[in-house]
Design an enzyme around this catalytic site. Structure first.
Site, PDB file in Angstrom:
ATOM      1  N   ASP A  67       0.939  -0.867  -0.041  1.00 57.47           N
ATOM      2  CA  ASP A  67       0.435   0.196  -0.067  1.00 57.47           C
ATOM      3  C   ASP A  67       1.123   0.935   0.025  1.00 57.47           C
ATOM      4  OD1 ASP A  67       0.400  -0.231   2.388  1.00 57.47           O
ATOM      5  OD2 ASP A  67      -0.878  -0.546   3.377  1.00 57.47           O
ATOM      6  N   ASN A 133      -8.770  -2.948  13.730  1.00 53.01           N
ATOM      7  CA  ASN A 133      -9.672  -2.796  13.029  1.00 53.01           C
ATOM      8  C   ASN A 133      -9.629  -3.822  12.340  1.00 53.01           C
ATOM      9  OD1 ASN A 133      -8.885  -1.960  11.016  1.00 53.01           O
ATOM     10  ND2 ASN A 133     -10.220  -0.004  10.428  1.00 53.01           N
ATOM     11  N   HIS A 135      -7.729  -5.033   9.995  1.00 56.71           N
ATOM     12  CA  HIS A 135      -7.861  -4.503   8.353  1.00 56.71           C
ATOM     13  C   HIS A 135      -6.646  -5.425   8.360  1.00 56.71           C
ATOM     14  CE1 HIS A 135      -5.519  -0.235   9.371  1.00 56.71           C
ATOM     15  NE2 HIS A 135      -4.314  -1.379   8.424  1.00 56.71           N
ATOM     16  N   GLU A 140     -10.105  -1.991   4.858  1.00 55.60           N
ATOM     17  CA  GLU A 140     -10.753  -1.228   5.539  1.00 55.60           C
ATOM     18  C   GLU A 140     -11.676  -2.508   6.156  1.00 55.60           C
ATOM     19  OE1 GLU A 140      -9.740   0.053   8.324  1.00 55.60           O
ATOM     20  OE2 GLU A 140      -8.695   1.676   7.018  1.00 55.60           O
TER      21      GLU A 140
HETATM   22  C1  GLP Z   1      -0.920   0.322   8.707  1.00 51.72           C
HETATM   23  C2  GLP Z   1       0.077  -0.587   7.062  1.00 51.72           C
HETATM   24  C3  GLP Z   1      -0.468  -2.011   6.713  1.00 51.72           C
HETATM   25  C4  GLP Z   1       0.170  -2.505   8.626  1.00 51.72           C
HETATM   26  C5  GLP Z   1      -1.317  -2.166   9.495  1.00 51.72           C
HETATM   27  C6  GLP Z   1      -0.590  -2.639  11.171  1.00 51.72           C
HETATM   28  O1  GLP Z   1      -2.205   1.172   8.230  1.00 51.72           O
HETATM   29  N1  GLP Z   1      -0.899   0.072   5.432  1.00 51.72           N
HETATM   30  O2  GLP Z   1      -0.010  -2.689   6.128  1.00 51.72           O
HETATM   31  O3  GLP Z   1       0.000  -4.183   8.946  1.00 51.72           O
HETATM   32  O4  GLP Z   1      -1.767  -0.824   9.808  1.00 51.72           O
HETATM   33  O5  GLP Z   1      -0.033  -1.233  11.592  1.00 51.72           O
HETATM   34  P1  GLP Z   1       1.362  -1.837  13.046  1.00 51.72           P
HETATM   35  O6  GLP Z   1       2.754  -2.830  11.847  1.00 51.72           O
HETATM   36  O7  GLP Z   1       2.147  -0.221  13.043  1.00 51.72           O
HETATM   37  O8  GLP Z   1       0.932  -1.832  13.865  1.00 51.72           O
END
Ligand code: GLP
Length: 241
Positions: A67, A133, A135, A140
């Protein structure tokens, strides 16, 4: 779904990076789906160490990021491209033309990324984090299980969770481009990692709850090669055994 529970975030990073180093060393090509977020920072750090100290070469690795933010300048240190450069790309020998991101200009045909990935032979190993959440990438809750790479408006909870990387809540991007759920499910194998008690509820639903678009990560139970690596805190709500 194979579930590995380890002590803490550090052990999780060791487990995943050891696995990746083995795969990178044993294959003549490797298409790696890369995730950003704090969960993978230590994994990338360990890959850099493997390159520097054990001469592990990444020259045959092609990367495909999950992403990217949309409403952010290319120079901003928190674009996922700049983050990947800082954490991994600037320190290993993956040629620039082998590093790929979803198309992020406004008029791009976003789902061309799916076609592009397929034409490159598909993703061999997709790294994935999970949002509080549920995702995956930036899909989402409510995202269609058949979605391809597309533009999304980020939810308030995701923007809040990512605010720690920005000066203020108002500078957190509102939009992103993300691989779709189908894009992710097309990967040959998937490694999802989650660490910390703030992820425990989403993890429980992903593993034990209904497979439903209200919790995007639950779809992974329909994939036949998924390894979920959890630390004790993220696994704390799971039923015994
Ligand atoms: C972000 C990214 C995801 C990631 C997730 C968890 O928003 N877009 O690809 O896996 O949220 O992030 P973190 O590893 O900082 O908890």
């Amino acid at each position: 779904m194979k579930i590995e529970i380890v002590k803490d975030k550090e052990e999780m990073a060791r487990y995943i990076s050891d696995y990746l180093v083995t795969e990178i060393s044993n294959r003549t090509t490797l298409n790696l789906g890369c995730a950003t977020g704090s969960t993978f920072e230590e994994v990338y750090h360990r890959l850099v160490e493997a390159h520097k100290q054990k001469n592990v070469s990444f020259s045959h690795v092609r990367t495909f990021n999950l992403d990217e933010y949309l409403d952010i300048s290319d120079e901003h240190p928190e674009t996922y491209k700049n983050t990947m450069e800082r954490l991994l790309f600037n320190h290993v020998d993956i040629p620039t033309h082998q590093r790929h991101f979803p198309p992020s200009d406004e008029h791009a045909e976003y789902d061309a990324y799916d076609e592009f990935i397929r034409a490159q032979g598909g993703i061999d190993i997709q790294l994935l984090g999970i949002g509080v959440n549920g995702h995956i990438a930036f899909n989402e809750p409510g995202s269609s299980f058949t979605s391809k790479t597309h533009k999304v408006a980020l939810s308030k909870s995701t923007r809040k969770a990512n605010a720690r990387f920005f000066d203020s809540m108002s500078s957190v991007p509102q939009y992103a481009i993300t691989m779709g759920i189908q894009t992710i499910m097309n990967a040959k194998s998937i490694v999802l990692a989650a660490s910390g008690k703030h992820k425990a509820k989403a993890v429980k639903h992903m593993i034990e709850g209904k497979i439903d678009e209200s919790l995007p990560a639950s779809v992974l139970r329909r994939h036949d090669d998924v390894t979920v690596v959890l630390d004790n805190a993220a696994a704390k709500h799971l039923k015994e055994g």
